[in-house]
Design an enzyme around this catalytic site. Structure first.
Site, PDB file in Angstrom:
ATOM      1  N   LEU A 144     -13.481  -1.695  16.400  1.00 39.27           N
ATOM      2  CA  LEU A 144     -14.503  -2.162  17.330  1.00 39.27           C
ATOM      3  C   LEU A 144     -13.875  -2.844  18.535  1.00 39.27           C
ATOM      4  O   LEU A 144     -14.393  -2.759  19.649  1.00 39.27           O
ATOM      5  CB  LEU A 144     -15.458  -3.135  16.625  1.00 39.27           C
ATOM      6  CG  LEU A 144     -16.543  -2.518  15.744  1.00 39.27           C
ATOM      7  CD1 LEU A 144     -17.445  -3.620  15.198  1.00 39.27           C
ATOM      8  CD2 LEU A 144     -17.365  -1.501  16.505  1.00 39.27           C
ATOM      9  N   THR A 158     -11.218   6.125  17.769  1.00 40.28           N
ATOM     10  CA  THR A 158     -10.731   4.876  17.210  1.00 40.28           C
ATOM     11  C   THR A 158     -11.723   4.385  16.166  1.00 40.28           C
ATOM     12  O   THR A 158     -12.920   4.672  16.246  1.00 40.28           O
ATOM     13  CB  THR A 158     -10.538   3.790  18.284  1.00 40.28           C
ATOM     14  OG1 THR A 158     -10.055   2.590  17.666  1.00 40.28           O
ATOM     15  CG2 THR A 158     -11.850   3.465  18.996  1.00 40.28           C
ATOM     16  N   ALA A 159     -11.219   3.651  15.169  1.00 38.36           N
ATOM     17  CA  ALA A 159     -12.102   3.017  14.189  1.00 38.36           C
ATOM     18  C   ALA A 159     -12.214   1.520  14.439  1.00 38.36           C
ATOM     19  O   ALA A 159     -12.887   0.817  13.701  1.00 38.36           O
ATOM     20  CB  ALA A 159     -11.576   3.262  12.772  1.00 38.36           C
ATOM     21  N   ARG A 201     -10.765   7.414  11.592  1.00 33.46           N
ATOM     22  CA  ARG A 201      -9.961   6.661  10.633  1.00 33.46           C
ATOM     23  C   ARG A 201      -8.894   7.566  10.041  1.00 33.46           C
ATOM     24  O   ARG A 201      -8.823   8.750  10.321  1.00 33.46           O
ATOM     25  CB  ARG A 201     -10.847   6.073   9.527  1.00 33.46           C
ATOM     26  CG  ARG A 201     -11.613   4.817   9.953  1.00 33.46           C
ATOM     27  CD  ARG A 201     -12.058   4.007   8.745  1.00 33.46           C
ATOM     28  NE  ARG A 201     -10.909   3.575   7.970  1.00 33.46           N
ATOM     29  CZ  ARG A 201     -10.938   3.393   6.647  1.00 33.46           C
ATOM     30  NH1 ARG A 201     -12.041   3.624   5.960  1.00 33.46           N
ATOM     31  NH2 ARG A 201      -9.856   2.972   6.012  1.00 33.46           N
ATOM     32  N   ARG A 257     -10.928  -2.137  20.016  1.00 35.62           N
ATOM     33  CA  ARG A 257     -10.453  -1.111  20.938  1.00 35.62           C
ATOM     34  C   ARG A 257     -11.625  -0.398  21.604  1.00 35.62           C
ATOM     35  O   ARG A 257     -11.587  -0.106  22.805  1.00 35.62           O
ATOM     36  CB  ARG A 257      -9.557  -0.124  20.197  1.00 35.62           C
ATOM     37  CG  ARG A 257      -8.201  -0.714  19.805  1.00 35.62           C
ATOM     38  CD  ARG A 257      -7.408   0.218  18.919  1.00 35.62           C
ATOM     39  NE  ARG A 257      -6.090  -0.343  18.592  1.00 35.62           N
ATOM     40  CZ  ARG A 257      -5.443  -0.109  17.455  1.00 35.62           C
ATOM     41  NH1 ARG A 257      -5.978   0.665  16.534  1.00 35.62           N
ATOM     42  NH2 ARG A 257      -4.253  -0.659  17.247  1.00 35.62           N
ATOM     43  N   SER A 303       0.546   4.049   1.893  1.00 38.72           N
ATOM     44  CA  SER A 303       0.630   4.874   3.096  1.00 38.72           C
ATOM     45  C   SER A 303       2.070   4.950   3.592  1.00 38.72           C
ATOM     46  O   SER A 303       2.906   4.090   3.284  1.00 38.72           O
ATOM     47  CB  SER A 303      -0.259   4.293   4.197  1.00 38.72           C
ATOM     48  OG  SER A 303       0.289   3.091   4.708  1.00 38.72           O
ATOM     49  N   ARG A 345       0.831  -1.195   0.000  1.00 38.22           N
ATOM     50  CA  ARG A 345       0.000   0.000   0.000  1.00 38.22           C
ATOM     51  C   ARG A 345       0.872   1.253   0.000  1.00 38.22           C
ATOM     52  O   ARG A 345       2.048   1.197   0.327  1.00 38.22           O
ATOM     53  CB  ARG A 345      -0.909   0.000   1.221  1.00 38.22           C
ATOM     54  CG  ARG A 345      -1.933  -1.107   1.244  1.00 38.22           C
ATOM     55  CD  ARG A 345      -2.537  -1.262   2.625  1.00 38.22           C
ATOM     56  NE  ARG A 345      -3.045   0.010   3.133  1.00 38.22           N
ATOM     57  CZ  ARG A 345      -3.218   0.285   4.418  1.00 38.22           C
ATOM     58  NH1 ARG A 345      -2.918  -0.605   5.347  1.00 38.22           N
ATOM     59  NH2 ARG A 345      -3.692   1.452   4.790  1.00 38.22           N
TER      60      ARG A 345
END
Length: 320
Positions: A140, A137-138, A159, A142, A14, A12
């Site tokens: 679930l 946070t995105a 996100r 966490r 990023s 990716r």
């Protein structure tokens, strides 16, 4: 210089993905016979090809709303199957439990620290946040784990890449955020963590902190693949991903799993929670890895058994 054809690496785009892929690019090039300190040799032996994924393009919704964690791997795996690249570098925690037919997780290098990092400009620890503080946070998992510990928190979807989340924290969009400590360290930002979350009290995502080298099935046993694999990490994450498979884990379920060695004993804790954090289901176990014919399979069996035990306890309480 390498004597075999180049190994084309897909990743990716990023900043974190490129940092991770660049590290593995040098490792793979060295395994192919190139000098890892000579960029031209590294690029010739293991060229890096950037592939944008759906997960990268869509940043305003939770992954579960756009197809789950496979949205970070789908386009890269298509490039592998089409022969446009020869291997992919993934964060293992982003990989679904099942790998597409024709592909395999060929190698797992030594894992970085698997813990979650707590970042805030207002508190050193989760316990120190004021009543009703906003946690971004995105994930679930966490969300559920933090609400289990602090049901007063206002958890909001956050996100974006690491820089984006840090900028949102600095702008006051959240009082605290949680990020994988491994990613911060790989970006040289490990000192940004105020504290680290106990991985036994709050197990991280299965495979967190580990990288996965994915190839076509025919390349799984290639010499360069074996040269970059780390057996203890491979065994530990096999246990965690066994639990993931048993729980049918995805971005729609709050699942944590943490495996570690104490001597020859592999220990594993698995948990699943309701998304509001009110209900938590946990099982722990261990296995002696001494002189086993297939320690990876035994570790996976341990994870499967604990995951099934958690699933039996939880029923539909962990589904959304």
């Amino acid at each position: 210089m390498p004597t075999q054809p180049p190994v084309r690496i897909g990743a990716r785009g990023s900043k974190l993905s490129l940092a991770q892929a660049g590290h593995m690019q040098r490792r793979i090039a060295a395994a192919l016979g190139a000098d890892p300190d000579k960029p031209a040799q590294v690029e010739a032996a293991a060229p890096l090809i950037v592939i944008t994924t759906t997960g990268d393009r869509v940043q305003d919704r939770r992954l579960l709303e756009i197809g789950g964690k496979g949205m970070f791997t789908k386009e890269i795996e298509e490039a592998l199957l089409d022969g446009r690249i020869d291997c992919a570098v993934h964060s293992l925690k982003d990989m679904p439990a099942l790998v597409p037919d024709g592909l395999c997780i060929a190698a797992i290098p030594e894992r970085e620290d698997p813990r979650d990092a707590f970042l805030s400009l207002k508190a050193e620890r989760l316990e120190d946040l004021p009543l009703g503080a906003v946690l971004g946070t995105a994930s679930l998992r966490r969300q559920a784990q933090m609400l289990h510990r602090r049901p007063d928190l206002d958890v909001r979807m956050l996100r974006g890449n690491v820089d984006t989340r840090l900028a949102k924290l600095a702008a006051g969009d959240a009082d605290a955020i949680l990020l994988a400590y491994a990613g911060l360290k790989r970006l040289g930002l490990g000192d940004r963590a105020q504290s680290l979350i106990d991985p036994i009290e709050c197990p991280p995502a299965p495979g967190q902190g580990a990288l996965a080298i994915e190839t076509r099935v025919g390349d799984c046993d290639a010499a360069w693949v074996q040269a970059i694999s780390h057996a203890p990490t491979t065994i530990a994450v096999a246990a965690e991903r066994g639990a993931l498979a048993a729980l049918e884990g995805s971005c729609k379920t709050a699942i944590g799993a943490h495996a570690w060695f104490e001597g020859a004993h592999l220990k594993l804790i698995v948990e699943a929670l309701s998304t509001d954090g009110q209900r938590r289901f946990r099982h722990a176990g261990e296995a002696d890895m001494t002189e086993l014919a297939d320690p990876q399979a035994s570790a996976r069996d341990l994870g499967l058994s604990l995951g099934l035990a958690v699933k039996a306890d939880a029923g539909d309480a962990i589904e959304i």
